[in-house]
Design an enzyme around this catalytic site. Sequence first.
Site, short mmCIF file in Angstrom:
data_model
loop_
_atom_site.label_atom_id
_atom_site.label_comp_id
_atom_site.label_asym_id
_atom_site.label_seq_id
_atom_site.Cartn_x
_atom_site.Cartn_y
_atom_site.Cartn_z
N ASP A 18 0.84 -1.19 0.00
CA ASP A 18 0.00 0.00 0.00
C ASP A 18 0.88 1.25 0.00
O ASP A 18 1.77 1.40 0.85
CB ASP A 18 -0.91 0.02 1.24
CG ASP A 18 -1.96 -1.07 1.19
OD1 ASP A 18 -2.11 -1.72 0.13
OD2 ASP A 18 -2.64 -1.28 2.22
N ASN A 48 -4.19 -8.94 4.64
CA ASN A 48 -4.73 -8.31 5.86
C ASN A 48 -5.61 -9.29 6.63
O ASN A 48 -5.52 -9.40 7.86
CB ASN A 48 -5.57 -7.07 5.50
CG ASN A 48 -4.77 -5.96 4.85
OD1 ASN A 48 -3.55 -5.90 4.99
ND2 ASN A 48 -5.46 -5.08 4.13
N GLU A 143 -9.71 -10.01 -5.10
CA GLU A 143 -8.57 -9.30 -5.68
C GLU A 143 -7.62 -10.24 -6.43
O GLU A 143 -6.51 -9.86 -6.77
CB GLU A 143 -7.81 -8.51 -4.61
CG GLU A 143 -8.58 -7.28 -4.15
CD GLU A 143 -7.83 -6.38 -3.19
OE1 GLU A 143 -8.17 -5.18 -3.12
OE2 GLU A 143 -6.91 -6.87 -2.50
N ASN A 187 -19.87 -5.29 3.59
CA ASN A 187 -20.17 -3.99 4.18
C ASN A 187 -21.52 -3.51 3.62
O ASN A 187 -22.17 -4.22 2.85
CB ASN A 187 -19.02 -2.99 3.95
CG ASN A 187 -18.80 -2.70 2.47
OD1 ASN A 187 -19.68 -2.89 1.64
ND2 ASN A 187 -17.61 -2.20 2.14
N ASP A 234 -7.67 6.02 10.60
CA ASP A 234 -7.64 5.51 9.23
C ASP A 234 -8.49 4.24 9.18
O ASP A 234 -8.23 3.29 9.93
CB ASP A 234 -6.18 5.20 8.85
CG ASP A 234 -6.03 4.60 7.46
OD1 ASP A 234 -7.02 4.60 6.69
OD2 ASP A 234 -4.92 4.13 7.14
N ASP A 240 -11.13 -5.72 6.75
CA ASP A 240 -10.31 -6.95 6.67
C ASP A 240 -10.01 -7.49 8.06
O ASP A 240 -10.01 -8.71 8.27
CB ASP A 240 -8.99 -6.65 5.94
CG ASP A 240 -9.21 -6.20 4.51
OD1 ASP A 240 -10.22 -6.60 3.91
OD2 ASP A 240 -8.35 -5.46 3.99
O1 RIB Z 1 -9.07 -3.42 2.36
C1 RIB Z 1 -7.91 -2.64 2.37
C2 RIB Z 1 -6.95 -3.15 1.34
O2 RIB Z 1 -7.53 -2.97 0.06
C3 RIB Z 1 -5.64 -2.41 1.27
O3 RIB Z 1 -4.66 -2.96 2.11
C4 RIB Z 1 -5.30 -2.46 -0.21
O4 RIB Z 1 -4.14 -3.17 -0.51
C5 RIB Z 1 -6.52 -3.06 -0.90
O5 RIB Z 1 -6.35 -4.39 -1.17
#
Ligand code: RIB
Length: 291
Positions: A18, A48, A143, A187, A234, A240
């Site tokens: 990130d 995460n 992802e 969510n 933040d 996650d």
């Molecule tokens: O959910 C947060 C994550 O979304 C971040 O860490 C980023 O890498 C994206 O995958």
Amino acid sequence: MDRPDSPTVVVLGSVNMDLVTTTARRPAPGETVLGSEFATVPGGKGANQAIAAARSGARVRFLGAIGDDAFGTELAATLSEAGVDTTLLRRVDGASGIATIVVDDTGENNIIVVAGANGRVTELTNTELAAIADADILLCQLEIPIDTVLAAARHARTSGTVVALNPSPVAPLPADLWAAVDLAIVNSLESEQYSAELAQVAHVVRTLGRNGAEYRGAETDELSVGGLTVDVVDTTGAGDTFTGALVATWNQGATTALTWANTAGSLATTRLGASSSIPDSAQIAAALTTG
Ligand code: RIB
């Protein structure tokens, strides 16, 4: 640290570096604003969630891919240091996944992900399939290529492994995938986008941001937990953290798991970054005790 009754979780998903910029206000289209800080922080929804599950006491194995760049080396080390088994993590030619993240003073963010190595997780090997079959729970997000998620979920289903899906970021999904899901974690936005599909999932957990979370079971069981009052720095990775913590405690029943995960997710919002903000069992237990 693992508990004797801790579940074995296989997380199949992404791992990203990130690239985090903090700014008072996120720019409007076409606008330039000045930022205040920049940091590189290991993240990716898969990584995460794997780290969150491990820090909540689950035995976690990660399936996914890093590139052969310096980011990849750091990402693999972060997973290992968190206690995640990375023996099946693939290292492929090219760049690791990255996410460009802008965080404003309210803790809200915008995220753009470039898949890199995550897009190369296509065919699952026999060893990876065996790890899924041996696990108590398979946890996936969106992802990595969806066909891979589908293949893993189908294999888990036929092997008696519980299939948990966090369908994020939102994408059109094949009906076969929904048919294989036992537990969906969404969510509010995802809940709306997938409302028809979620109706057929046995267990649905919905996160509500600062308002907590709610659960709907296959029958009439429903429960909710309220949000905690915390100073939000933040929100990146909070969902996650919730998801990993939920899956790690799922075998203790929905009430315990929802309460635990809600506390974990709230704590994650009090620090900057994704993996850097994930609390461990002791921190979650302490927050539960003090309320
Ligand atoms: O959910 C947060 C994550 O979304 C971040 O860490 C980023 O890498 C994206 O995958």
